[in-house]
Design a protein around this motif. Structure first.
Motif, short mmCIF file in Angstrom:
data_model
loop_
_atom_site.label_atom_id
_atom_site.label_comp_id
_atom_site.label_asym_id
_atom_site.label_seq_id
_atom_site.Cartn_x
_atom_site.Cartn_y
_atom_site.Cartn_z
N SER A 3 0.82 -1.22 0.00
CA SER A 3 0.00 0.00 0.00
C SER A 3 0.85 1.26 0.00
CB SER A 3 -0.93 0.00 1.22
OG SER A 3 -1.82 -1.09 1.18
N ASN A 29 -6.16 -1.45 0.20
CA ASN A 29 -5.51 -1.87 -1.04
C ASN A 29 -6.30 -3.05 -1.58
OD1 ASN A 29 -3.79 -2.40 -3.15
ND2 ASN A 29 -2.13 -3.20 -1.89
N ASP A 74 -8.41 -7.54 0.34
CA ASP A 74 -7.25 -6.66 0.31
C ASP A 74 -5.97 -7.47 0.06
OD1 ASP A 74 -6.46 -7.81 2.72
OD2 ASP A 74 -6.98 -6.06 3.95
#
Length: 485
Positions: free
Chosen positions: A65, A89, A100
Motif C-alpha cells: 500500500s 488496497n 485486500d
C-alpha cells in the motif's frame, strides 16, 4: 462488565474456505452518546462474523500500500482522493465481497459507487468479455458487428413506450452531456432546468446542470436553472409536491422565454446523498416542462438497472415516462459503458451534424452489457434487490429508533442512505461522526460510501446479489460502531 471498563474484544471472521482472521480491538471508556435505551453492556458485542463464502483469492505478490500511495502522489492528479485514514488496497473481488492485499475479506456495500450490479467478476459477465475480446476487441461502429445491435435491442426491450433508439457512450457524464445536446437540438431552445443538490457529471453541460458547489469549478456555466429540490427531509416545503412544482413553473415564467429545452432529474439523487423526491412531484414537473416545449430527461445512471427493486428504472416509481433516458454504471457491471435512449423522432436531431464516439458501443463493452441484462433476469436480481433492500431498510430504521445520531433513513431497494446529524430538530450535519463511523466500519470489514453536500450520509449501494445475511452483518457492525461514539 461496566461500559467504562477497558476490555479487549476479539472479532472473528470465518469463511468456509479462507483462514480465520482476527481483529483485536481495545475498547476504552465510551464517549457520551445520544442513544435511546442503549444498555451499558452495548460496549461489549459478540463476535461479528462475515457470512460464509466459498472463494479463496490467489496470493497477492504486488506492491504494498505504501508504495502504491507514493506512486499515486507522484504520478496521479492530486484531485484524486481516497477514502479512510488508512486506504484499503483492494486486489481481488468476487460477487458482493472485496479482498485486500493481505487476503482479508470485506463486505462491499458501496459497489464501486452503485456500479457493480451483478457482483464483482460475475462469471457470466467475465466470460462474455473474454470471449468477445478474443474474437474482436475493437473496430468501429462504421462497420457492422452484432454485439452493439444485440445489446441495443435488449436494452430497448426494458424501456417503456417508444424509447428504443440508443447511442452508446463510455460514462454517465458523456450520456448526460449528449442527452442535453439532443434536447437543445430537437427543441431549438437552450434553457435547461435541473434540481438543486443534483449531480449529473463533470463536463461543461453536465457541470452546469449539477447543483452542488463542491462539484462545480469556477468556469462559465450558463443556461441552466436549478429548481428547489423536492426533498422530504431537508426541503423547505416538506412533502408538499405542488409547492415544489410551482418553482419549476416560476422558472419557466420568469427565468426563460417561456420555452425550455429540457428538465433533467435523478429519480433518487445519488451523489447528493440518496435523496428521494417527494411523491407526486415528477408528474407535475414533467407536465409543466412539456407544456413549455421541453423534453424530460431521466438520469438513471445510479438508480437504473433494477437497483430500486420494485421497478427496473427509478423513474417508473414515479409513474412517468421520460423523453430521454441516460444510463451508465450498472449497465456494464464495471465496464466503461453508458447510453442515451430516446424515441426515433427525437434521435433524428443528431443527424443535423456529424456526431461520433470512437469507443461508444465497442464490441467488448456491449457484450458485457448484454451479459448483465441476462444475469439480472436469470438470477432474479431485481426481486432480490426489493426483498433484501426492504429488509435492510427495516433494520436501518430500527437503528434510527435506537440512536439519535441517525436523522434519516431513505431510499429504495439497494439504493439506501443513512443521514447522520448531531441535532435531529436542527438537522445539524454530523460530518466528523460520519467519517469516524466510516473508518470504524472498515475496521470491522464493511465498506460503505459517503455522500451528500455536507458529507454526512452513508451511501449503501451494494451489488444486487447482496443477501439478508450480508444486511445483518452490515447493520450489526453499524450498531456496534454507533454504540461506541
Amino acid at each position: 462488565m461496566p461500559a467504562s471498563a477497558a476490555a479487549r474484544l476479539v472479532f472473528r471472521r470465518r469463511s468456509s474456505s479462507w483462514p480465520q482472521h482476527q481483529l483485536f480491538w481495545r475498547a476504552f471508556s465510551q464517549r457520551a452518546t445520544k442513544t435511546k435505551d442503549v444498555p451499558a453492556a452495548s460496549a461489549m458485542v459478540p463476535s461479528l462474523e462475515l457470512p460464509p463464502f466459498d472463494y479463496v483469492p490467489p496470493l497477492y505478490t504486488g506492491p504494498a500500500s505504501d508504495e502504491i500511495l507514493a506512486k499515486r502522489r507522484e504520478y496521479l492528479s492530486p484531485s484524486i482522493m481516497h477514502l479512510y485514514k488508512t486506504p484499503v488496497n483492494v486486489v481481488d473481488g468476487k460477487m458482493q465481497y472485496l479482498f485486500d492485499d493481505k487476503g482479508r475479506r470485506y463486505l462491499d456495500a458501496f459497489g464501486g459507487i452503485a456500479t457493480v450490479c451483478c457482483g464483482h467478476c460475475h462469471p457470466d459477465v467475465v466470460a462474455a468479455i473474454v470471449e468477445q475480446t478474443k474474437r474482436l476487441q475493437h473496430s468501429t461502429v462504421l462497420y457492422l458487428n452484432h454485439s452493439i445491435a444485440d445489446f441495443a435491442e435488449a436494452l430497448a426491450s426494458k424501456l417503456p413506450g417508444n424509447l428504443k433508439v440508443a447511442f452508446f457512450t463510455n460514462s454517465g457524464t458523456e450520456a448526460n452531456e449528449l442527452a442535453i445536446l439532443i434536447a437543445k437540438m430537437y427543441t431549438g431552445c437552450h434553457d435547461v432546468i435541473s434540481l438543486r443538490n443534483s449531480y449529473h457529471g463533470n463536463a461543461t453541460g453536465t457541470m452546469a446542470a449539477t447543483a452542488q458547489s463542491i462539484w462545480k469549478f469556477n468556469v462559465v456555466q450558463s443556461g441552466v436553472h436549478h429548481a428547489i429540490n423536492p426533498d422530504p427531509y431537508r426541503g423547505i416545503f416538506g412533502s408538499e409536491e405542488e409547492k415544489y412544482a410551482r418553482d419549476v413553473q416560476d422558472i419557466i415564467n420568469f427565468g426563460t422565454s417561456g420555452n425550455v429545452a429540457a428538465f433533467v432529474a435523478e429519480a433518487i439523487q445519488g451523489v447528493g446523498g440518496i435523496v428521494e423526491m417527494t411523491p407526486g412531484y415528477l408528474p407535475l414537473a414533467y407536465d409543466m416542462v412539456r407544456k413549455a416545449g421541453g423534453l424530460c430527461i431521466a438520469d438513471e445512471v445510479q438508480a437504473g438497472f433494477a437497483r430500486v427493486g420494485s421497478h427496473f428504472w427509478g423513474f417508473e416509481t414515479h409513474g412517468v415516462v421520460p423523453d430521454i433516458v441516460t444510463v451508465a454504471k450498472g449497465i456494464g457491471n464495471g465496464i466503461p459503458l453508458g447510453a442515451v435512449v430516446t424515441t426515433p423522432e427525437i434521435a433524428k436531431a443528431l443527424t443535423q451534424r456529424n456526431y461520433f464516439n470512437t469507443f461508444g458501443g465497442n464490441p467488448v463493452c456491449t457484450a458485457a452489457g448484454l451479459a448483465v441484462l441476462r444475469v439480472i433476469e436469470k438470477e432474479n436480481l431485481q426481486e432480490n434487490a426489493f426483498l433484501v433492500g426492504s429488509y435492510l431498510k427495516q433494520r436501518l430504521n430500527s437503528l434510527q429508533d435506537k440512536y439519535d445520531l441517525i436523522g434519516d433513513v431513505r431510499g429504495k431497494g439497494l439504493m439506501l442512505g443513512v443521514e447522520f446529524v448531531t441535532d435531529r430538530e436542527l438537522k445539524t450535519p454530523a460530518k466528523d461522526e460520519t467519517l469516524h463511523l466510516l473508518d470504524q466500519l472498515k475496521e470491522l470489514g464493511v465498506l460503505v460510501g459517503k455522500g451528500g453536500y455536507y458529507g454526512n450520509v452513508f451511501r449503501i449501494t451494494p451489488a444486487l446479489c447482496f443477501t439478508k445475511e450480508d444486511a445483518d452483518f452490515l447493520v450489526d457492525a453499524m450498531d456496534y460502531s454507533l454504540s461506541r461514539i
